[in-house]
Every structure is written in structure tokens, then in C-alpha cells.
Design a protein around this motif. Structure first.
Motif, PDB file in Angstrom:
ATOM      1  N   GLN A  16      29.870   2.982 -51.643  1.00  0.00           N
ATOM      2  CA  GLN A  16      28.689   3.271 -52.457  1.00  0.00           C
ATOM      3  C   GLN A  16      27.878   1.949 -52.423  1.00  0.00           C
ATOM      4  O   GLN A  16      26.685   2.024 -52.082  1.00  0.00           O
ATOM      5  CB  GLN A  16      29.605   2.982 -53.974  1.00  0.00           C
ATOM      6  CG  GLN A  16      28.144   3.108 -55.064  1.00  0.00           C
ATOM      7  CD  GLN A  16      28.578   3.247 -56.368  1.00  0.00           C
ATOM      8  OE1 GLN A  16      30.031   3.270 -56.848  1.00  0.00           O
ATOM      9  NE2 GLN A  16      27.823   2.967 -57.442  1.00  0.00           N
ATOM     10  N   TYR A  17      28.506   0.859 -52.065  1.00  0.00           N
ATOM     11  CA  TYR A  17      27.527  -0.140 -51.865  1.00  0.00           C
ATOM     12  C   TYR A  17      26.980  -0.281 -50.417  1.00  0.00           C
ATOM     13  O   TYR A  17      25.503  -0.404 -50.405  1.00  0.00           O
ATOM     14  CB  TYR A  17      28.509  -1.671 -51.755  1.00  0.00           C
ATOM     15  CG  TYR A  17      27.617  -2.974 -51.567  1.00  0.00           C
ATOM     16  CD1 TYR A  17      26.904  -3.390 -52.269  1.00  0.00           C
ATOM     17  CD2 TYR A  17      27.710  -3.469 -50.146  1.00  0.00           C
ATOM     18  CE1 TYR A  17      26.054  -4.338 -52.150  1.00  0.00           C
ATOM     19  CE2 TYR A  17      27.038  -4.719 -50.040  1.00  0.00           C
ATOM     20  CZ  TYR A  17      26.258  -5.239 -51.102  1.00  0.00           C
ATOM     21  OH  TYR A  17      25.522  -6.438 -50.775  1.00  0.00           O
ATOM     22  N   ARG A  18      27.529   0.170 -49.426  1.00  0.00           N
ATOM     23  CA  ARG A  18      26.965   0.255 -48.101  1.00  0.00           C
ATOM     24  C   ARG A  18      25.995   1.526 -48.229  1.00  0.00           C
ATOM     25  O   ARG A  18      24.762   1.316 -47.541  1.00  0.00           O
ATOM     26  CB  ARG A  18      28.189   0.958 -47.135  1.00  0.00           C
ATOM     27  CG  ARG A  18      28.900  -0.284 -46.510  1.00  0.00           C
ATOM     28  CD  ARG A  18      29.787  -0.104 -45.514  1.00  0.00           C
ATOM     29  NE  ARG A  18      30.426   1.294 -45.801  1.00  0.00           N
ATOM     30  CZ  ARG A  18      31.839   1.167 -45.435  1.00  0.00           C
ATOM     31  NH1 ARG A  18      32.426   0.169 -45.070  1.00  0.00           N
ATOM     32  NH2 ARG A  18      32.551   1.950 -46.008  1.00  0.00           N
TER      33      ARG A  18
ATOM     34  N   ARG B  43      18.258   0.808 -49.568  1.00  0.00           N
ATOM     35  CA  ARG B  43      17.230  -0.083 -49.714  1.00  0.00           C
ATOM     36  C   ARG B  43      16.600  -0.435 -48.291  1.00  0.00           C
ATOM     37  O   ARG B  43      15.246  -0.531 -48.521  1.00  0.00           O
ATOM     38  CB  ARG B  43      17.842  -1.301 -50.316  1.00  0.00           C
ATOM     39  CG  ARG B  43      17.048  -2.478 -50.360  1.00  0.00           C
ATOM     40  CD  ARG B  43      17.832  -3.782 -50.834  1.00  0.00           C
ATOM     41  NE  ARG B  43      17.925  -3.735 -52.282  1.00  0.00           N
ATOM     42  CZ  ARG B  43      18.951  -4.811 -52.951  1.00  0.00           C
ATOM     43  NH1 ARG B  43      19.477  -5.789 -52.275  1.00  0.00           N
ATOM     44  NH2 ARG B  43      18.748  -4.529 -54.234  1.00  0.00           N
ATOM     45  N   ARG B  44      17.279  -0.504 -47.358  1.00  0.00           N
ATOM     46  CA  ARG B  44      16.585  -0.734 -46.272  1.00  0.00           C
ATOM     47  C   ARG B  44      15.603   0.562 -45.666  1.00  0.00           C
ATOM     48  O   ARG B  44      14.558  -0.010 -45.220  1.00  0.00           O
ATOM     49  CB  ARG B  44      17.926  -0.914 -45.040  1.00  0.00           C
ATOM     50  CG  ARG B  44      18.394  -2.128 -45.005  1.00  0.00           C
ATOM     51  CD  ARG B  44      19.589  -2.276 -43.755  1.00  0.00           C
ATOM     52  NE  ARG B  44      20.206  -3.355 -44.156  1.00  0.00           N
ATOM     53  CZ  ARG B  44      21.472  -3.686 -43.660  1.00  0.00           C
ATOM     54  NH1 ARG B  44      22.005  -2.612 -43.005  1.00  0.00           N
ATOM     55  NH2 ARG B  44      22.067  -4.827 -43.901  1.00  0.00           N
ATOM     56  N   GLU B  45      16.030   1.571 -46.122  1.00  0.00           N
ATOM     57  CA  GLU B  45      15.015   2.596 -45.671  1.00  0.00           C
ATOM     58  C   GLU B  45      13.888   2.678 -46.572  1.00  0.00           C
ATOM     59  O   GLU B  45      12.739   2.786 -46.149  1.00  0.00           O
ATOM     60  CB  GLU B  45      15.627   4.225 -46.008  1.00  0.00           C
ATOM     61  CG  GLU B  45      14.822   5.280 -45.678  1.00  0.00           C
ATOM     62  CD  GLU B  45      14.284   5.396 -44.360  1.00  0.00           C
ATOM     63  OE1 GLU B  45      13.224   6.057 -44.206  1.00  0.00           O
ATOM     64  OE2 GLU B  45      14.855   4.705 -43.475  1.00  0.00           O
ATOM     65  N   ARG B  46      13.991   2.357 -47.724  1.00  0.00           N
ATOM     66  CA  ARG B  46      12.923   2.014 -48.530  1.00  0.00           C
ATOM     67  C   ARG B  46      11.958   1.036 -48.052  1.00  0.00           C
ATOM     68  O   ARG B  46      10.631   1.012 -47.900  1.00  0.00           O
ATOM     69  CB  ARG B  46      13.073   1.643 -49.917  1.00  0.00           C
ATOM     70  CG  ARG B  46      11.747   1.474 -50.923  1.00  0.00           C
ATOM     71  CD  ARG B  46      12.287   1.169 -52.412  1.00  0.00           C
ATOM     72  NE  ARG B  46      12.517   2.420 -52.948  1.00  0.00           N
ATOM     73  CZ  ARG B  46      12.695   2.847 -54.117  1.00  0.00           C
ATOM     74  NH1 ARG B  46      12.555   1.506 -55.021  1.00  0.00           N
ATOM     75  NH2 ARG B  46      12.952   3.842 -54.526  1.00  0.00           N
TER      76      ARG B  46
ATOM     77  N   ARG C 188      11.804  -0.220 -45.055  1.00  0.00           N
ATOM     78  CA  ARG C 188      11.284   0.113 -43.792  1.00  0.00           C
ATOM     79  C   ARG C 188      10.167   1.148 -43.938  1.00  0.00           C
ATOM     80  O   ARG C 188       8.942   0.922 -43.280  1.00  0.00           O
ATOM     81  CB  ARG C 188      12.241   1.066 -42.899  1.00  0.00           C
ATOM     82  CG  ARG C 188      11.825   1.345 -41.510  1.00  0.00           C
ATOM     83  CD  ARG C 188      12.662   2.476 -40.953  1.00  0.00           C
ATOM     84  NE  ARG C 188      12.934   3.621 -41.569  1.00  0.00           N
ATOM     85  CZ  ARG C 188      11.731   4.790 -41.329  1.00  0.00           C
ATOM     86  NH1 ARG C 188      10.718   4.537 -40.441  1.00  0.00           N
ATOM     87  NH2 ARG C 188      11.847   5.698 -41.987  1.00  0.00           N
ATOM     88  N   GLN C 189      10.025   2.122 -44.977  1.00  0.00           N
ATOM     89  CA  GLN C 189       8.865   2.842 -45.366  1.00  0.00           C
ATOM     90  C   GLN C 189       7.793   2.015 -45.810  1.00  0.00           C
ATOM     91  O   GLN C 189       6.804   2.519 -45.552  1.00  0.00           O
ATOM     92  CB  GLN C 189       9.416   3.983 -46.228  1.00  0.00           C
ATOM     93  CG  GLN C 189      10.206   5.071 -45.659  1.00  0.00           C
ATOM     94  CD  GLN C 189      10.670   6.172 -46.516  1.00  0.00           C
ATOM     95  OE1 GLN C 189      10.214   6.296 -47.574  1.00  0.00           O
ATOM     96  NE2 GLN C 189      11.464   7.090 -46.179  1.00  0.00           N
ATOM     97  N   ILE C 190       8.050   1.062 -46.611  1.00  0.00           N
ATOM     98  CA  ILE C 190       6.992   0.096 -47.157  1.00  0.00           C
ATOM     99  C   ILE C 190       6.394  -0.495 -45.996  1.00  0.00           C
ATOM    100  O   ILE C 190       5.146  -0.690 -46.219  1.00  0.00           O
ATOM    101  CB  ILE C 190       7.508  -0.871 -48.153  1.00  0.00           C
ATOM    102  CG1 ILE C 190       8.112   0.006 -49.583  1.00  0.00           C
ATOM    103  CG2 ILE C 190       6.624  -1.604 -48.486  1.00  0.00           C
ATOM    104  CD1 ILE C 190       8.651  -0.793 -50.412  1.00  0.00           C
ATOM    105  N   SER C 191       7.043  -1.136 -45.100  1.00  0.00           N
ATOM    106  CA  SER C 191       6.629  -1.659 -43.840  1.00  0.00           C
ATOM    107  C   SER C 191       5.943  -1.007 -43.060  1.00  0.00           C
ATOM    108  O   SER C 191       4.700  -1.388 -42.470  1.00  0.00           O
ATOM    109  CB  SER C 191       7.642  -2.543 -43.070  1.00  0.00           C
ATOM    110  OG  SER C 191       8.470  -1.659 -42.555  1.00  0.00           O
TER     111      SER C 191
END
Length: 101
Positions: free
Chosen positions: A67-69, A75-78, A80-83
Motif C-alpha cells: 500500500q505504501y509503495r 505521488r511520483r506520477e502526479r 511527473r504530470q505536474i512537471s
């Protein structure tokens, strides 16, 4: 997993054994009982090999590693999409809809 039974067994360890288990209103009650039933059936030596699926399920319930992974990956995908500029303005931090689970 080698610390399943106490080193010295006495009535005090029998009374207080439930304190360190998940049987008293814990979220992993069912998984822990499955592990203990399997280990009781096969014994500790063979049970560690035969009951590996139950042990893995219990460890996941206890530690919540998957669940943590999954949370970190989302979070990393979000981020990445923001960047990349795909999410802008108010879309950056939109919570999921209430009935989306």
C-alpha cells in the motif's frame, strides 16, 4: 518469524500473550489466525515453508508495504504530470470523488 512462541512458557505468558498479537481488536486478526492454524498443523520447521502464502499475507497486513509503495508511485506520477505541464492550476491537487472507491 522465529519468535512465535515465548522462550519460557508459564501462566503469565499465557495471560499476556494476547497483548502483542492482533487478536484483540486488531486489523490483522484473520490473517494471524490463518498463520497460527497452519503453523500448528505443520509445526514450526515445516510450517515456515508450507505456510509461506499465509505468512506473506500476514506481513502485508501488518506492515502495509504494498500500500505504501502504491501511494509513493501515485505521488511520483502526479509530480511527473505536474512537471510535464499536464496538470495545471486547480487540477494539480484534486481529491478523488467520494464514490470513486
Amino acid at each position: 518469524m522465529h519468535d512465535i512462541s515465548p522462550f519460557i512458557r508459564c501462566p503469565f505468558t499465557d495471560i499476556t500473550g494476547g497483548i502483542i498479537s492482533h487478536q484483540l481488536l486488531g486489523r490483522c486478526q484473520k490473517q494471524e489466525m490463518d498463520v497460527m492454524d497452519c503453523l500448528e498443523a505443520y509445526g514450526l520447521g515445516r510450517g515456515l515453508k508450507k505456510c509461506q502464502a499465509y505468512l506473506d499475507e500476514y506481513y502485508e497486513c501488518h506492515t502495509l508495504n504494498k500500500q505504501y509503495r502504491r501511494f509513493i508511485a501515485m505521488r511520483r506520477e502526479r509530480e511527473r504530470q505536474i512537471s510535464k505541464g499536464k496538470l495545471t492550476g486547480d487540477d494539480k491537487y484534486v481529491s478523488p470523488k467520494l464514490d470513486s472507491y
